[in-house]
Enzyme design. Structure first.
Site, PDB file in Angstrom:
ATOM      1  N   CYS A 149       0.002   3.882   2.612  1.00  0.00           N
ATOM      2  CA  CYS A 149       0.413   3.377   3.930  1.00  0.00           C
ATOM      3  C   CYS A 149       1.898   3.652   4.158  1.00  0.00           C
ATOM      4  O   CYS A 149       2.307   4.147   5.215  1.00  0.00           O
ATOM      5  CB  CYS A 149       0.162   1.881   4.040  1.00  0.00           C
ATOM      6  SG  CYS A 149      -1.551   1.367   3.800  1.00  0.00           S
ATOM      7  N   CYS A 203       0.825  -1.210   0.000  1.00  0.00           N
ATOM      8  CA  CYS A 203       0.000   0.000   0.000  1.00  0.00           C
ATOM      9  C   CYS A 203       0.860   1.263   0.000  1.00  0.00           C
ATOM     10  O   CYS A 203       1.497   1.581   1.009  1.00  0.00           O
ATOM     11  CB  CYS A 203      -0.937  -0.026   1.212  1.00  0.00           C
ATOM     12  SG  CYS A 203      -1.813   1.514   1.521  1.00  0.00           S
TER      13      CYS A 203
END
Length: 334
Positions: free
Chosen positions: A232, A229
């Site tokens: 993230c 991600c």
């Protein structure tokens, strides 16, 4: 690019062109601070239909044929933008890849439609998620109805391409549905606040397992993330600074990976290589873990703040990159 919703965008500049066929698109650009040496034109299924090399001055020019006039995706290896292409377009783009959306300017045939798309992305990125969710259902419906009417009225009064208008009206409806879905899910998450937090018992990177009950007596700030991600990973440096600032305070920082089981070793290596701090845990069943399902987690990163008694303070807490997070923690910990 920004996140409330799913988007992509474009780029070009001038170089002159000679008699172009009506069965081809001429696309040229001048890109400052380019992200790579190749740009990709993709269809709506993310299939690459054209690769174009950029010279060392950030300039390219190409002529190619497309199957149908439609929306396409311009991808420079890092950022996306939407394009509308027709086989008689002679489109020129000038942009700065560091600014991307905000710098995009089109000229030439097809410029009006594509400048509309560039501005539309900026407007969508300006939507404030917190203000959106704070609306009552009645006010939310009023806002989305007005948004739809305003955008469709503009298109109807414009001299933009008829096919472009037809497709964009469908996109407006899809965007409204996306806002409604986000609103509904966010309201459902808000209802979790002040409830007892669902528990977990996950593998700890340092060995053994850790369950939520082990952390009782302290505030717990949880980061649900995955190694794949991008957003993230983008929060990691900010999280590390937050952990450092509140070290020794009555709070634990817990990161829970929802990587799939086959990527367990990849996760372990990532945590070690990046020297991630806090308590690093690996969810037992990625997205389908009871903890993630109980908190309606369907997108990441997601942050949850839990109090010392195990009650949820905020089921969708501020990100580490948000100044509001420090304001919240200062009130709770000082």
């Amino acid at each position: 690019m920004k996140k409330l919703f799913l988007i992509a965008l474009t780029t070009f500049c001038s170089i002159y062109s000679f008699g172009q066929s009506k069965n081809t698109v001429t696309f040229q650009a001048e890109i400052a601070n380019r992200n790579g040496d190749v740009i990709y034109i993709k269809d709506n299924k993310n299939k690459t239909i054209k690769e174009i090399k950029i010279n060392d001055k950030g300039v390219f020019k190409d002529t190619f044929e497309i199957e149908k006039e439609d929306f396409y995706i311009f991808f420079d290896g890092t950022e996306y933008t939407r394009l509308f292409l027709k086989n008689d377009y002679d489109l020129k783009l000038k942009m700065d890849a560091k600014q991307f959306d905000q710098s995009i300017i089109y000229t030439g045939k097809g410029a009006a439609e594509n400048n509309y798309l560039a501005q539309d992305v900026i407007k969508e990125g300006d939507v404030n998620p917190e203000k959106l969710v704070a609306l009552s259902e009645e006010d939310f419906k009023k806002m989305t109805d007005e948004k739809k009417l305003t955008e469709e009225t503009f298109l109807d009064k414009s001299s933009l391409d008829k096919t472009f208008i037809e497709i964009q009206k469908k996109n407006i409806l899809m965007n409204i549905k996306g806002l409604q879905k986000y609103y509904n899910e966010s309201k459902a998450v808000q209802k979790l606040n002040n409830a007892t937090a669902p528990t977990f018992n996950y593998v700890n990177h340092k060995g053994g397992t850790t369950k939520l009950e082990d952390l009782r007596g302290k505030y717990v700030y949880i980061d649900v993330w995955a190694t794949w991600c991008g957003p993230c990973r983008g929060e990691i440096p900010f999280l590390q600074k937050i952990e450092e600032k509140y070290h020794g305070k009555n709070i634990e920082f817990v990161s829970i990976s929802v990587d799939v089981q086959k990527d367990f070793e990849k996760w372990k290596k990532f945590v070690s290589d990046k020297q991630l701090g806090g308590i690093q845990l690996f969810a037992d069943n990625d997205w389908n873990s009871d903890f993630t399902k109980s908190l309606n987690i369907n997108s990441i990163p997601r942050f949850i703040l839990i109090d010392p008694a195990g009650k949820i303070v905020n089921a969708d807490a501020e990100r580490p990159s948000s100044p509001e997070l420090q304001e919240t923690l200062n009130k709770l910990l000082n």
